[in-house]
Design a protein around this motif. Structure first.
Motif, PDB file in Angstrom:
ATOM      1  N   LEU A   1     -40.656  -2.343   1.615  1.00 27.92           N
ATOM      2  CA  LEU A   1     -40.879  -1.046   2.256  1.00 27.92           C
ATOM      3  C   LEU A   1     -39.692  -0.664   3.138  1.00 27.92           C
ATOM      4  CD1 LEU A   1     -42.382   1.424   3.231  1.00 27.92           C
ATOM      5  CD2 LEU A   1     -43.817  -0.048   4.661  1.00 27.92           C
ATOM      6  N   ILE A   2     -39.230  -1.595   3.952  1.00 29.14           N
ATOM      7  CA  ILE A   2     -38.096  -1.288   4.839  1.00 29.14           C
ATOM      8  C   ILE A   2     -36.859  -0.938   4.018  1.00 29.14           C
ATOM      9  CG2 ILE A   2     -36.572  -2.229   6.622  1.00 29.14           C
ATOM     10  CD1 ILE A   2     -38.961  -4.005   7.502  1.00 29.14           C
ATOM     11  N   SER A   3     -36.598  -1.707   2.964  1.00 29.39           N
ATOM     12  CA  SER A   3     -35.454  -1.398   2.096  1.00 29.39           C
ATOM     13  C   SER A   3     -35.657  -0.069   1.385  1.00 29.39           C
ATOM     14  CB  SER A   3     -35.253  -2.519   1.066  1.00 29.39           C
ATOM     15  OG  SER A   3     -34.884  -3.724   1.689  1.00 29.39           O
ATOM     16  N   GLY A   4     -36.899   0.215   1.010  1.00 27.00           N
ATOM     17  CA  GLY A   4     -37.187   1.480   0.353  1.00 27.00           C
ATOM     18  C   GLY A   4     -36.919   2.676   1.233  1.00 27.00           C
ATOM     19  N   VAL A   5     -37.188   2.549   2.521  1.00 25.79           N
ATOM     20  CA  VAL A   5     -36.876   3.637   3.457  1.00 25.79           C
ATOM     21  C   VAL A   5     -35.381   3.924   3.433  1.00 25.79           C
ATOM     22  CG1 VAL A   5     -36.846   4.317   5.887  1.00 25.79           C
ATOM     23  CG2 VAL A   5     -38.866   3.174   4.937  1.00 25.79           C
ATOM     24  N   TYR A   6     -34.582   2.859   3.440  1.00 23.87           N
ATOM     25  CA  TYR A   6     -33.127   3.052   3.376  1.00 23.87           C
ATOM     26  C   TYR A   6     -32.724   3.693   2.055  1.00 23.87           C
ATOM     27  CZ  TYR A   6     -28.202   1.998   2.772  1.00 23.87           C
ATOM     28  OH  TYR A   6     -26.854   2.118   2.529  1.00 23.87           O
ATOM     29  N   ILE A   7     -33.222   3.164   0.944  1.00 23.98           N
ATOM     30  CA  ILE A   7     -32.824   3.662  -0.380  1.00 23.98           C
ATOM     31  C   ILE A   7     -33.194   5.133  -0.550  1.00 23.98           C
ATOM     32  CG2 ILE A   7     -33.336   3.462  -2.851  1.00 23.98           C
ATOM     33  CD1 ILE A   7     -33.614   0.399  -2.351  1.00 23.98           C
ATOM     34  N   ARG A   8     -34.396   5.509  -0.146  1.00 24.76           N
ATOM     35  CA  ARG A   8     -34.872   6.867  -0.390  1.00 24.76           C
ATOM     36  C   ARG A   8     -34.323   7.895   0.592  1.00 24.76           C
ATOM     37  NH1 ARG A   8     -35.662   8.727  -4.566  1.00 24.76           N
ATOM     38  NH2 ARG A   8     -36.895  10.408  -3.677  1.00 24.76           N
ATOM     39  N   PHE A   9     -34.024   7.490   1.835  1.00 26.15           N
ATOM     40  CA  PHE A   9     -33.775   8.505   2.856  1.00 26.15           C
ATOM     41  C   PHE A   9     -32.410   8.425   3.531  1.00 26.15           C
ATOM     42  CE2 PHE A   9     -38.434   7.833   2.796  1.00 26.15           C
ATOM     43  CZ  PHE A   9     -38.834   9.114   2.430  1.00 26.15           C
ATOM     44  N   HIS A  10     -31.594   7.401   3.255  1.00 22.56           N
ATOM     45  CA  HIS A  10     -30.359   7.276   4.033  1.00 22.56           C
ATOM     46  C   HIS A  10     -29.338   8.364   3.721  1.00 22.56           C
ATOM     47  CE1 HIS A  10     -28.618   5.374   0.418  1.00 22.56           C
ATOM     48  NE2 HIS A  10     -27.439   5.550   0.989  1.00 22.56           N
TER      49      HIS A  10
ATOM     50  N   LEU B   1     -30.808  -7.815   4.522  1.00 24.68           N
ATOM     51  CA  LEU B   1     -32.127  -8.398   4.749  1.00 24.68           C
ATOM     52  C   LEU B   1     -32.410  -9.451   3.676  1.00 24.68           C
ATOM     53  CD1 LEU B   1     -34.567  -5.455   5.628  1.00 24.68           C
ATOM     54  CD2 LEU B   1     -33.865  -7.343   7.100  1.00 24.68           C
ATOM     55  N   PRO B   2     -33.266 -10.420   3.952  1.00 20.12           N
ATOM     56  CA  PRO B   2     -33.659 -11.368   2.893  1.00 20.12           C
ATOM     57  C   PRO B   2     -34.234 -10.629   1.698  1.00 20.12           C
ATOM     58  CG  PRO B   2     -34.429 -12.130   5.039  1.00 20.12           C
ATOM     59  CD  PRO B   2     -33.898 -10.741   5.255  1.00 20.12           C
ATOM     60  N   ILE B   3     -34.147 -11.252   0.529  1.00 16.65           N
ATOM     61  CA  ILE B   3     -34.620 -10.598  -0.682  1.00 16.65           C
ATOM     62  C   ILE B   3     -36.131 -10.466  -0.684  1.00 16.65           C
ATOM     63  CG2 ILE B   3     -32.661 -11.477  -2.013  1.00 16.65           C
ATOM     64  CD1 ILE B   3     -34.954 -13.271  -3.430  1.00 16.65           C
ATOM     65  N   CYS B   4     -36.610  -9.585  -1.555  1.00 14.20           N
ATOM     66  CA  CYS B   4     -38.044  -9.403  -1.756  1.00 14.20           C
ATOM     67  C   CYS B   4     -38.477 -10.375  -2.860  1.00 14.20           C
ATOM     68  CB  CYS B   4     -38.334  -7.967  -2.160  1.00 14.20           C
ATOM     69  SG  CYS B   4     -37.696  -6.732  -1.007  1.00 14.20           S
ATOM     70  N   ALA B   5     -38.917 -11.552  -2.473  1.00 11.79           N
ATOM     71  CA  ALA B   5     -39.161 -12.640  -3.431  1.00 11.79           C
ATOM     72  C   ALA B   5     -40.485 -12.435  -4.155  1.00 11.79           C
ATOM     73  CB  ALA B   5     -39.152 -13.979  -2.710  1.00 11.79           C
TER      74      ALA B   5
ATOM     75  N   ALA C   1     -31.466 -19.104  -2.312  1.00 14.09           N
ATOM     76  CA  ALA C   1     -30.467 -19.057  -3.374  1.00 14.09           C
ATOM     77  C   ALA C   1     -29.708 -17.737  -3.367  1.00 14.09           C
ATOM     78  CB  ALA C   1     -31.136 -19.267  -4.736  1.00 14.09           C
ATOM     79  N   CYS C   2     -30.393 -16.645  -3.102  1.00 19.91           N
ATOM     80  CA  CYS C   2     -29.706 -15.344  -3.054  1.00 19.91           C
ATOM     81  C   CYS C   2     -28.767 -15.261  -1.862  1.00 19.91           C
ATOM     82  CB  CYS C   2     -30.730 -14.217  -3.045  1.00 19.91           C
ATOM     83  SG  CYS C   2     -31.554 -14.002  -4.637  1.00 19.91           S
ATOM     84  N   GLU C   3     -29.138 -15.881  -0.750  1.00 19.32           N
ATOM     85  CA  GLU C   3     -28.214 -15.952   0.387  1.00 19.32           C
ATOM     86  C   GLU C   3     -26.950 -16.717  -0.022  1.00 19.32           C
ATOM     87  OE1 GLU C   3     -29.054 -14.970   3.715  1.00 19.32           O
ATOM     88  OE2 GLU C   3     -31.142 -14.378   3.332  1.00 19.32           O
TER      89      GLU C   3
ATOM     90  N   SER D   1     -23.865  -7.291  -1.717  1.00 28.12           N
ATOM     91  CA  SER D   1     -24.794  -7.546  -0.616  1.00 28.12           C
ATOM     92  C   SER D   1     -26.066  -8.200  -1.135  1.00 28.12           C
ATOM     93  CB  SER D   1     -25.166  -6.232   0.076  1.00 28.12           C
ATOM     94  OG  SER D   1     -25.964  -5.430  -0.795  1.00 28.12           O
ATOM     95  N   LEU D   2     -26.903  -8.651  -0.219  1.00 29.61           N
ATOM     96  CA  LEU D   2     -28.195  -9.225  -0.615  1.00 29.61           C
ATOM     97  C   LEU D   2     -29.063  -8.199  -1.325  1.00 29.61           C
ATOM     98  CD1 LEU D   2     -29.130 -11.515   2.398  1.00 29.61           C
ATOM     99  CD2 LEU D   2     -29.151 -12.184  -0.005  1.00 29.61           C
ATOM    100  N   LEU D   3     -29.029  -6.952  -0.860  1.00 27.03           N
ATOM    101  CA  LEU D   3     -29.809  -5.913  -1.529  1.00 27.03           C
ATOM    102  C   LEU D   3     -29.316  -5.717  -2.959  1.00 27.03           C
ATOM    103  CD1 LEU D   3     -31.991  -3.753  -1.400  1.00 27.03           C
ATOM    104  CD2 LEU D   3     -30.292  -2.168  -0.454  1.00 27.03           C
ATOM    105  N   ASP D   4     -27.989  -5.787  -3.169  1.00 24.05           N
ATOM    106  CA  ASP D   4     -27.422  -5.682  -4.514  1.00 24.05           C
ATOM    107  C   ASP D   4     -27.937  -6.808  -5.413  1.00 24.05           C
ATOM    108  OD1 ASP D   4     -25.839  -3.503  -3.767  1.00 24.05           O
ATOM    109  OD2 ASP D   4     -24.149  -4.777  -3.207  1.00 24.05           O
ATOM    110  N   VAL D   5     -27.866  -8.030  -4.892  1.00 24.74           N
ATOM    111  CA  VAL D   5     -28.291  -9.200  -5.668  1.00 24.74           C
ATOM    112  C   VAL D   5     -29.770  -9.097  -6.018  1.00 24.74           C
ATOM    113  CG1 VAL D   5     -28.611 -11.708  -5.604  1.00 24.74           C
ATOM    114  CG2 VAL D   5     -26.499 -10.684  -4.721  1.00 24.74           C
ATOM    115  N   ASP D   6     -30.578  -8.754  -5.030  1.00 26.94           N
ATOM    116  CA  ASP D   6     -32.017  -8.604  -5.219  1.00 26.94           C
ATOM    117  C   ASP D   6     -32.295  -7.610  -6.341  1.00 26.94           C
ATOM    118  OD1 ASP D   6     -34.726  -7.826  -5.024  1.00 26.94           O
ATOM    119  OD2 ASP D   6     -34.768  -8.142  -2.868  1.00 26.94           O
ATOM    120  N   THR D   7     -31.720  -6.409  -6.225  1.00 28.35           N
ATOM    121  CA  THR D   7     -32.008  -5.356  -7.193  1.00 28.35           C
ATOM    122  C   THR D   7     -31.483  -5.711  -8.578  1.00 28.35           C
ATOM    123  OG1 THR D   7     -31.827  -3.742  -5.389  1.00 28.35           O
ATOM    124  CG2 THR D   7     -31.848  -2.879  -7.621  1.00 28.35           C
ATOM    125  N   TRP D   8     -30.281  -6.307  -8.645  1.00 30.08           N
ATOM    126  CA  TRP D   8     -29.716  -6.645  -9.958  1.00 30.08           C
ATOM    127  C   TRP D   8     -30.600  -7.671 -10.668  1.00 30.08           C
ATOM    128  CZ3 TRP D   8     -27.960 -11.121 -12.340  1.00 30.08           C
ATOM    129  CH2 TRP D   8     -27.338 -10.927 -13.580  1.00 30.08           C
TER     130      TRP D   8
END
Length: 421
Positions: free
Chosen positions: A245-254, A269-273, A354-356, A389-396
């Motif tokens: 949710l927190i990452s989604g706020v950034y993605i949708r509204f930044h 931020l840590p990944i959404c595992a 591992a993502c870190e 970034s961690l967000l990049d790794v998570d999403t990829w």
């Protein structure tokens, strides 16, 4: 152990507790992180040829006309709250033709378009299983032989479809109870207050928004965000949906010129595992389970039908016909191993760390030396890898698992009965 019996992290250390508990759990379980496998992945055609295209496929583009940013935030908040059901992936494909994430998205779309009152606090508080089943398109009856009449079957509520619908309804009701009890009209309004509280705290630390404060507020207030357990006496904190949710706020509204609420920075931020990322990391050799004897983890995943070298290569569909490849990727999924709560949380914890490590290895790559020898290309061509970034790794990782037919064929682990992923 249920999440209500797990102690919350100390105030002010929720993000730190995710990282520290994940590391402790991984080490205790004997799960290894292979840095050489990480280098091969980062410099492989599988990564370098898809990163820019796939790492933006976050699934948060909504084809809806919202009357205000707050209305969209409330929609995003409810979607994040209900972002689970991975343990019912095969069932959902059978019932709806969609996987877990797409089924939940379609469900929340149906609410918004047909019964938007269910997105309010009072609406969630009073939601019933029948309504959820109707909007999700999930069958909730099972047939059994009649007790006294041979050859006759009767239908009754039950089965995995009813189990999933019940979890969705209970998650909505418990959230509605919490919001109504605290005087909030909907989840989005509560999230705005949490963001503003994070903004006030951020002024003391030089941040636009202190995400630590936002995360803590979400987890403490909403039972459906308390994604945590205890394994072998050690707490594990994942908080996947709250982080989403927190990452989604950034993605949708930044990118808004003037957002009506504070926007957090979430790149690190840590990944959404969930179940996808640890499963894929195991198949790609990043997570080495060979010495993970605790809880039977060493034998969780079957050998993949193709070699790691093939998985790291650029994907070449068996058919040149793109429509056939699309059909292959959208076909019914393989049922992965069904795990215990302990196994699932240990693998998710290992994936968080591992993502870190993936980001750390990326930043330390020697692209003008021996590391670049893994692939053709040199420092200029691959310099961008060092800045992921961690967000990049998570999403990829999450998106590429859906992008390639051979990745879709890899069985992801499943945990049923959970509202966390």
């Amino acid at each position: 152990m249920t999440s209500t019996e797990v102690p919350l992290p100390p105030s002010g250390s929720y993000v730190k507790s995710i990282r520290e508990s994940s590391h402790a759990a991984r080490v205790a379980a004997g799960i290894q992180i292979d840095t050489e496998a990480i280098k091969r992945l980062l410099l492989s055609p599988a990564f370098t040829t898809t990163f820019y295209r796939v790492s933006h496929n976050h699934g948060l583009a909504f084809p809806l006309n919202f009357p205000s940013p707050l209305a969209e935030l409330n929609f995003l908040s409810v979607l994040s709250l209900l972002n689970f059901g991975s343990g019912y992936r095969a069932l959902l494909h059978a019932h709806t033709g969609r996987g877990a994430w797409d089924s939940i998205r379609a469900f929340v779309f149906s609410i918004y378009l047909g019964d938007a009152e269910l997105l309010s606090a009072k609406g969630m508080q009073g939601v019933e299983e029948g309504k959820v089943a109707e909007l999700m398109g999930v069958r909730v009856h099972v047939e059994r032989p009649h007790e006294s009449i041979p050859g006759v079957t009767v239908g009754e509520l039950g089965g995995p479809g009813y189990e999933l619908v019940s979890i969705v309804a209970e998650t909505m009701r418990s959230t509605g109870d919490a919001l109504v009890g605290a005087g909030y009209p909907d989840l989005g309004t509560f999230v705005v207050e949490a963001l503003k509280e994070g903004e006030r705290a951020g002024k003391a630390t030089g941040q636009a928004v202190d995400v630590e404060v936002v995360l803590e507020r979400l987890v403490k207030a909403i039972p459906g965000f308390r994604d945590m357990t205890v394994v072998d006496g050690r707490p594990i904190y994942c908080f996947k949906k709250a982080l989403f949710l927190i990452s989604g706020v950034y993605i949708r509204f930044h990118k808004l010129a003037s957002a009506p609420f504070p926007i957090p920075h979430t790149q690190d931020l840590p990944i959404c595992a969930d179940n996808v990322i640890p499963s894929l990391l195991a198949y790609l050799g990043v997570l080495d389970l060979s010495r993970a004897t605790a809880h039977g983890l060493a034998s969780v995943f079957p050998a993949p039908p193709v070699s790691i070298e093939s998985l790291l290569d650029q994907y070449h569909p068996q058919s040149s016909d793109q429509d056939e490849d699309k059909a292959e990727r959208k076909g019914p999924p393989e049922e992965g191993p069904v795990l215990t709560v302990e196994q699932a949380f240990l693998l998710r914890a290992a994936a968080i760390e591992a993502c870190e490590v993936i980001v750390q290895v990326a930043r330390g790559l020697r692209l003008d030396g021996e590391d670049a020898g893994w692939v053709a290309g040199g420092e200029e061509e691959l310099a961008w890898v060092k800045g992921i970034s961690l967000l990049d790794v998570d999403t990829w990782l999450w998106a590429v698992a859906k992008d390639r037919g051979d990745y879709r064929a890899l069985g992801r682990f499943a945990l049923r009965g959970t509202c966390f992923f």
